[in-house]
Design an enzyme around this catalytic site. Sequence first.
Site, mmCIF file in Angstrom:
data_model
loop_
_atom_site.group_PDB
_atom_site.id
_atom_site.type_symbol
_atom_site.label_atom_id
_atom_site.label_comp_id
_atom_site.label_asym_id
_atom_site.label_seq_id
_atom_site.Cartn_x
_atom_site.Cartn_y
_atom_site.Cartn_z
ATOM 1 N N SER A 154 2.954 -20.951 -27.217
ATOM 2 C CA SER A 154 2.183 -22.149 -27.537
ATOM 3 C C SER A 154 0.920 -21.759 -28.282
ATOM 4 C CB SER A 154 1.831 -22.888 -26.239
ATOM 5 O OG SER A 154 1.236 -24.135 -26.518
ATOM 6 N N ASP A 155 0.499 -22.626 -29.188
ATOM 7 C CA ASP A 155 -0.751 -22.399 -29.910
ATOM 8 C C ASP A 155 -1.360 -23.754 -30.227
ATOM 9 O OD1 ASP A 155 -2.409 -20.180 -31.209
ATOM 10 O OD2 ASP A 155 -2.277 -21.688 -32.787
ATOM 11 N N GLN A 156 -2.686 -23.772 -30.355
ATOM 12 C CA GLN A 156 -3.369 -25.047 -30.585
ATOM 13 C C GLN A 156 -4.546 -24.876 -31.534
ATOM 14 O OE1 GLN A 156 -5.930 -26.845 -27.407
ATOM 15 N NE2 GLN A 156 -4.395 -28.463 -27.473
ATOM 16 N N GLY B 27 1.394 -26.375 -31.018
ATOM 17 C CA GLY B 27 2.726 -25.879 -31.328
ATOM 18 C C GLY B 27 3.368 -25.373 -30.053
#
Length: 193
Positions: free
Chosen positions: A69-71, A106
């Site tokens: 995950s990425d933000q 994501g």
Amino acid sequence: MTQPLLLASTSPFRKVLLDKFQYPFETANPNTDESSFSGESAEALVQRLAEQKAKACGNNYPEHLIIGSDQVCVINGKIIGKPHTVENACLQLKAASGQIVTFYTGLCLYNAKTGQSDVICEPFHVHFRQLTEQEIERYIEREMPLYCAGSFMCEGLGIALFNKLEGRDPNTLIGLPLIALREMLEKQGISIL
């Protein structure tokens, strides 16, 4: 037998979110470069990094389903990352004051056994209220959100900065879209309930 689950993250916030599923999982540091490419959109960036993080753990966990995950947040069309300093946090919150800020998270579920990835981008909109300089300074002093995209933690005192939150899953704002993840896990044969 179902595949074991791995969270490719060192974020304590993502771990707490995934704990909500009450499903066993391990964590690992993906140790990846999070730089953006020139001209890369926020949506493309977070999807690429989420997948990159998940795949980075694949060699050490070849039997696992791996969650990456990425933000990032976008203020006035500009991608904003983690502030790292008090000065940058003040600038980010001043820019967000009175604005609608969009967070893009994501999410990737990578099956290390088959090499298949399921990748999505979940948007979430934060309506900031008008903030005074004193409120910004007090907030940063009390919460020190220097490693949070957008310079706030909605799971803490940051909630006092907003007029409204808008999105499919409030967990997305903290960094892990659980509704979408449950759907992805179900496709891989893992039922949370």
